[in-house]
Design a protein around this motif. Structure first.
Motif, PDB file in Angstrom:
ATOM      1  N   ALA A   1       0.907  -1.135   0.175  1.00 13.47           N
ATOM      2  CA  ALA A   1      -0.258   0.093  -0.031  1.00 13.47           C
ATOM      3  C   ALA A   1       0.893   1.231   0.049  1.00 13.47           C
ATOM      4  O   ALA A   1       1.682   1.342   0.815  1.00 13.47           O
ATOM      5  CB  ALA A   1      -0.886  -0.012   1.511  1.00 13.47           C
ATOM      6  N   ASP A   2       0.690   2.144  -0.831  1.00 15.43           N
ATOM      7  CA  ASP A   2       1.544   3.322  -0.711  1.00 15.43           C
ATOM      8  C   ASP A   2       0.784   4.589  -0.380  1.00 15.43           C
ATOM      9  O   ASP A   2       0.922   5.817  -0.409  1.00 15.43           O
ATOM     10  CB  ASP A   2       1.771   3.785  -2.487  1.00 15.43           C
ATOM     11  CG  ASP A   2       0.547   3.871  -3.331  1.00 15.43           C
ATOM     12  OD1 ASP A   2      -0.418   3.132  -3.219  1.00 15.43           O
ATOM     13  OD2 ASP A   2       0.982   4.238  -4.452  1.00 15.43           O
ATOM     14  N   GLY A   3      -0.583   4.303   0.152  1.00 22.88           N
ATOM     15  CA  GLY A   3      -1.524   5.327   0.606  1.00 22.88           C
ATOM     16  C   GLY A   3      -2.077   4.680   1.953  1.00 22.88           C
ATOM     17  O   GLY A   3      -2.572   3.601   1.865  1.00 22.88           O
ATOM     18  N   ILE A   4      -2.161   5.456   3.004  1.00 24.15           N
ATOM     19  CA  ILE A   4      -2.899   4.834   4.092  1.00 24.15           C
ATOM     20  C   ILE A   4      -3.845   6.245   4.550  1.00 24.15           C
ATOM     21  O   ILE A   4      -3.716   7.378   4.676  1.00 24.15           O
ATOM     22  CB  ILE A   4      -1.823   4.750   5.380  1.00 24.15           C
ATOM     23  CG1 ILE A   4      -0.836   3.969   5.041  1.00 24.15           C
ATOM     24  CG2 ILE A   4      -2.681   4.494   6.611  1.00 24.15           C
ATOM     25  CD1 ILE A   4       0.359   3.619   6.214  1.00 24.15           C
ATOM     26  N   ILE A   5      -5.065   5.647   5.056  1.00 29.40           N
ATOM     27  CA  ILE A   5      -6.189   6.384   5.487  1.00 29.40           C
ATOM     28  C   ILE A   5      -6.314   6.311   7.119  1.00 29.40           C
ATOM     29  O   ILE A   5      -6.724   5.060   7.574  1.00 29.40           O
ATOM     30  CB  ILE A   5      -7.613   6.306   4.971  1.00 29.40           C
ATOM     31  CG1 ILE A   5      -7.542   6.683   3.393  1.00 29.40           C
ATOM     32  CG2 ILE A   5      -8.569   6.980   5.733  1.00 29.40           C
ATOM     33  CD1 ILE A   5      -7.258   8.249   3.297  1.00 29.40           C
ATOM     34  N   ASP A   6      -6.020   7.078   7.895  1.00 31.92           N
ATOM     35  CA  ASP A   6      -6.009   6.992   9.326  1.00 31.92           C
ATOM     36  C   ASP A   6      -6.402   8.146  10.146  1.00 31.92           C
ATOM     37  O   ASP A   6      -5.663   9.308  10.061  1.00 31.92           O
ATOM     38  CB  ASP A   6      -4.697   6.646   9.694  1.00 31.92           C
ATOM     39  CG  ASP A   6      -4.483   6.110  11.234  1.00 31.92           C
ATOM     40  OD1 ASP A   6      -5.818   5.915  12.054  1.00 31.92           O
ATOM     41  OD2 ASP A   6      -3.381   6.224  11.814  1.00 31.92           O
ATOM     42  N   ASP A   7      -7.718   8.093  10.698  1.00 28.78           N
ATOM     43  CA  ASP A   7      -8.319   9.089  11.389  1.00 28.78           C
ATOM     44  C   ASP A   7      -8.384  10.557  10.646  1.00 28.78           C
ATOM     45  O   ASP A   7      -7.840  11.606  11.252  1.00 28.78           O
ATOM     46  CB  ASP A   7      -7.555   9.425  12.554  1.00 28.78           C
ATOM     47  CG  ASP A   7      -8.087   8.528  13.906  1.00 28.78           C
ATOM     48  OD1 ASP A   7      -9.194   7.795  13.786  1.00 28.78           O
ATOM     49  OD2 ASP A   7      -7.327   8.300  14.893  1.00 28.78           O
ATOM     50  N   GLY A   8      -8.715  10.479   9.496  1.00 24.43           N
ATOM     51  CA  GLY A   8      -8.969  11.500   8.713  1.00 24.43           C
ATOM     52  C   GLY A   8      -8.031  12.180   7.840  1.00 24.43           C
ATOM     53  O   GLY A   8      -7.943  13.147   7.218  1.00 24.43           O
ATOM     54  N   LEU A   9      -6.746  11.286   8.049  1.00 22.87           N
ATOM     55  CA  LEU A   9      -5.620  11.747   7.240  1.00 22.87           C
ATOM     56  C   LEU A   9      -5.298  10.852   6.023  1.00 22.87           C
ATOM     57  O   LEU A   9      -5.606   9.689   6.260  1.00 22.87           O
ATOM     58  CB  LEU A   9      -4.364  11.819   8.222  1.00 22.87           C
ATOM     59  CG  LEU A   9      -4.560  12.907   9.294  1.00 22.87           C
ATOM     60  CD1 LEU A   9      -3.133  12.761  10.163  1.00 22.87           C
ATOM     61  CD2 LEU A   9      -4.115  14.235   8.741  1.00 22.87           C
ATOM     62  N   LEU A  10      -4.764  11.585   5.076  1.00 27.86           N
ATOM     63  CA  LEU A  10      -4.010  10.389   3.937  1.00 27.86           C
ATOM     64  C   LEU A  10      -2.685  10.670   4.075  1.00 27.86           C
ATOM     65  O   LEU A  10      -1.977  11.816   4.238  1.00 27.86           O
ATOM     66  CB  LEU A  10      -4.556  11.013   2.394  1.00 27.86           C
ATOM     67  CG  LEU A  10      -3.966  10.255   1.248  1.00 27.86           C
ATOM     68  CD1 LEU A  10      -4.166   8.892   1.350  1.00 27.86           C
ATOM     69  CD2 LEU A  10      -4.573  11.003  -0.035  1.00 27.86           C
ATOM     70  N   ILE A  11      -2.154   9.549   4.184  1.00 26.03           N
ATOM     71  CA  ILE A  11      -0.666   9.550   4.324  1.00 26.03           C
ATOM     72  C   ILE A  11       0.118   8.790   3.294  1.00 26.03           C
ATOM     73  O   ILE A  11      -0.509   7.640   2.888  1.00 26.03           O
ATOM     74  CB  ILE A  11      -0.343   8.851   5.717  1.00 26.03           C
ATOM     75  CG1 ILE A  11      -0.847   9.765   6.916  1.00 26.03           C
ATOM     76  CG2 ILE A  11       1.383   8.656   6.091  1.00 26.03           C
ATOM     77  CD1 ILE A  11      -0.974   8.988   8.438  1.00 26.03           C
ATOM     78  N   SER A  12       1.160   9.344   2.985  1.00 28.34           N
ATOM     79  CA  SER A  12       1.937   8.467   1.825  1.00 28.34           C
ATOM     80  C   SER A  12       3.286   8.744   1.880  1.00 28.34           C
ATOM     81  O   SER A  12       3.905   9.909   2.112  1.00 28.34           O
ATOM     82  CB  SER A  12       1.664   8.949   0.420  1.00 28.34           C
ATOM     83  OG  SER A  12       2.144   8.036  -0.565  1.00 28.34           O
ATOM     84  N   ASN A  13       4.222   7.662   1.924  1.00 29.04           N
ATOM     85  CA  ASN A  13       5.873   7.688   2.139  1.00 29.04           C
ATOM     86  C   ASN A  13       6.207   8.461   3.252  1.00 29.04           C
ATOM     87  O   ASN A  13       6.970   9.499   3.331  1.00 29.04           O
ATOM     88  CB  ASN A  13       6.261   8.616   0.786  1.00 29.04           C
ATOM     89  CG  ASN A  13       5.986   7.491  -0.243  1.00 29.04           C
ATOM     90  OD1 ASN A  13       6.383   6.376  -0.123  1.00 29.04           O
ATOM     91  ND2 ASN A  13       5.623   8.294  -1.502  1.00 29.04           N
ATOM     92  N   GLY A  14       5.393   8.340   4.568  1.00 25.20           N
ATOM     93  CA  GLY A  14       5.632   9.182   5.884  1.00 25.20           C
ATOM     94  C   GLY A  14       5.427  10.439   5.952  1.00 25.20           C
ATOM     95  O   GLY A  14       5.928  11.240   6.888  1.00 25.20           O
ATOM     96  N   LYS A  15       4.565  10.760   4.852  1.00 29.73           N
ATOM     97  CA  LYS A  15       4.081  12.349   4.897  1.00 29.73           C
ATOM     98  C   LYS A  15       2.524  12.533   4.964  1.00 29.73           C
ATOM     99  O   LYS A  15       1.912  11.827   4.230  1.00 29.73           O
ATOM    100  CB  LYS A  15       4.595  13.047   3.485  1.00 29.73           C
ATOM    101  CG  LYS A  15       6.012  13.222   3.806  1.00 29.73           C
ATOM    102  CD  LYS A  15       6.533  14.246   2.436  1.00 29.73           C
ATOM    103  CE  LYS A  15       8.041  14.368   2.695  1.00 29.73           C
ATOM    104  NZ  LYS A  15       8.501  15.251   3.627  1.00 29.73           N
ATOM    105  N   VAL A  16       1.970  13.342   5.654  1.00 28.10           N
ATOM    106  CA  VAL A  16       0.545  13.667   5.495  1.00 28.10           C
ATOM    107  C   VAL A  16       0.418  14.491   4.312  1.00 28.10           C
ATOM    108  O   VAL A  16       0.834  15.537   4.010  1.00 28.10           O
ATOM    109  CB  VAL A  16       0.101  14.648   6.713  1.00 28.10           C
ATOM    110  CG1 VAL A  16      -1.500  15.110   6.759  1.00 28.10           C
ATOM    111  CG2 VAL A  16       0.129  13.690   8.065  1.00 28.10           C
ATOM    112  N   ILE A  17      -0.424  13.985   3.230  1.00 27.92           N
ATOM    113  CA  ILE A  17      -0.514  14.853   2.218  1.00 27.92           C
ATOM    114  C   ILE A  17      -1.792  15.405   2.032  1.00 27.92           C
ATOM    115  O   ILE A  17      -2.241  16.049   0.795  1.00 27.92           O
ATOM    116  CB  ILE A  17      -0.275  13.879   0.847  1.00 27.92           C
ATOM    117  CG1 ILE A  17      -1.183  12.585   0.734  1.00 27.92           C
ATOM    118  CG2 ILE A  17       1.265  13.369   0.898  1.00 27.92           C
ATOM    119  CD1 ILE A  17      -0.834  11.870  -0.484  1.00 27.92           C
TER     120      ILE A  17
END
Length: 270
Positions: free
Chosen positions: A27-43
Motif C-alpha cells: 500500500a502506498d497510501g494510508i487513511i488513518d483518522d481523517g488523514l491521507l498519508i503516503s511515504n511518511g508524509k501527511v498529504i
C-alpha cells in the motif's frame, strides 16, 4: 486502484503497525483518522484527533464533511495512489470511509490479530486508556503544525518485541494526546513569538515600525494583534497583507506553532 483494510478495536496498535503492514501489502497510501498519508508524509486531510469530543472525532474519521472528503479524494487522484489501506475499528467503518471517498470496493481485510499478539494489543490499549496517547504514523516534524500546542513527542520504542527492521523514516512515529483527553501542553515564550513577528514585519517595504503587539496563546495556536506605522504613499492593504503572511509563515516555520489569526492595525502614516 486496489483498496485494502486494516481493522481492529480502538487502541490496539493499528496506527503503530500501519507502516509495516502497508509495506507488507504494497500500500502506498494510508487513511488513518481523517488523514491521507503516503511515504511518511501527511498529504491531505485533517486529523480526527483534533476534535473536542469523541463523537466529533468519529464523524471526522468517517469524512462526514464534504470538503474533507473532496480534499482527500483529489489527493488520492493527484498522487496516483495505487493501493490504499484504510484503517478502522470495524468492517462497517472502513466500508463507510471507502464509500465517502468513492474508492473501489475493499478487496482484502487485514485484522490486528493477524499481526499482533494479545499481550501487545493489551499494552497498546493500556497506553490509550491510562495515558491518552495516540500514534500517528508519520515523523514528528510532519505533524507539529497539525497538532500545534498539543502534547507531542517522537516514538521510537513502543514495545521492544513490536519493532521491526525498517528504515528510520518508516520507524519514526509520533504520539499525540488529542483535545478530548488533553492532559498537558508545551509552551514557547511569548517573547520569542513577539521577536519573530516584529522582525518579519519591519522587513516589509512600507513599514516604518511596530508600535505594539499583543499575543494570545490558545491550545490551537496563537492570535496576534499588531499596531504599526506605515510610510505615506504605500498601498495600505497590500502592505498589511504582506505583514500578515510574513508573520504567520515565519512563526509557523521557526516555532511550529500555528498562527491562527494575525490582525494588523495601522495607527499612523509617516
Amino acid at each position: 486502484m486496489k483498496v485494502i483494510a486494516f481493522v481492529g478495536p480502538s487502541g490496539t496498535g493499528k496506527s503503530y503497525r500501519s507502516v509495516t503492514v502497508s509495506k507488507q501489502y504494497g500500500a502506498d497510501g494510508i487513511i488513518d483518522d481523517g488523514l491521507l498519508i503516503s511515504n511518511g508524509k501527511v498529504i491531505a486531510g485533517t486529523s480526527a484527533k483534533k476534535e473536542h469530543t469523541k463523537i466529533a472525532s468519529v464523524k471526522h474519521a468517517l469524512f462526514m464533511k464534504q470538503w474533507h472528503a473532496d480534499e482527500v479524494k483529489k489527493a488520492i487522484a493527484d498522487y496516483n495512489i495505487q493501493c490504499l489501506m484504510i484503517l478502522g475499528t470495524s468492517d462497517g467503518m472502513v466500508q463507510k470511509i471507502a464509500a465517502r471517498l468513492q474508492v473501489p470496493k475493499i478487496q482484502q481485510y487485514i485484522r490486528i490479530e493477524d499481526v499482533a499478539t494479545q499481550q501487545e494489543m493489551e499494552m497498546a490499549h493500556r497506553m490509550r486508556i491510562n495515558q491518552g496517547k495516540h500514534v500517528i504514523p508519520v515523523p514528528t516534524f510532519e505533524i507539529k503544525k497539525e497538532f500545534s500546542g498539543y502534547f507531542l513527542h517522537p516514538l521510537r520504542r513502543f514495545q521492544k518485541n513490536m519493532d521491526t527492521e525498517i528504515d528510520t523514516a518508516a520507524a519514526d512515529k509520533s504520539i499525540v494526546r488529542p483535545t478530548f483527553s488533553y492532559l498537558g501542553d508545551y509552551t514557547i515564550s511569548d517573547n520569542v513569538i513577539d521577536a519573530i513577528a516584529v522582525h518579519e514585519a519591519v522587513k516589509i517595504d512600507g513599514v516604518s515600525k511596530v508600535q505594539n503587539i499583543n499575543i494570545r496563546k490558545t491550545k490551537h495556536g496563537v492570535h496576534i494583534d499588531m499596531t504599526v506605522t506605515l510610510f505615506y504613499g504605500c498601498n495600505v492593504y497590500d502592505t498589511c497583507r504582506k505583514i500578515q503572511l510574513a508573520v504567520r509563515n515565519n512563526i509557523e516555520k521557526y516555532t511550529s506553532i500555528n498562527a491562527r489569526r494575525v490582525h494588523i492595525f495601522v495607527r499612523n502614516l509617516v
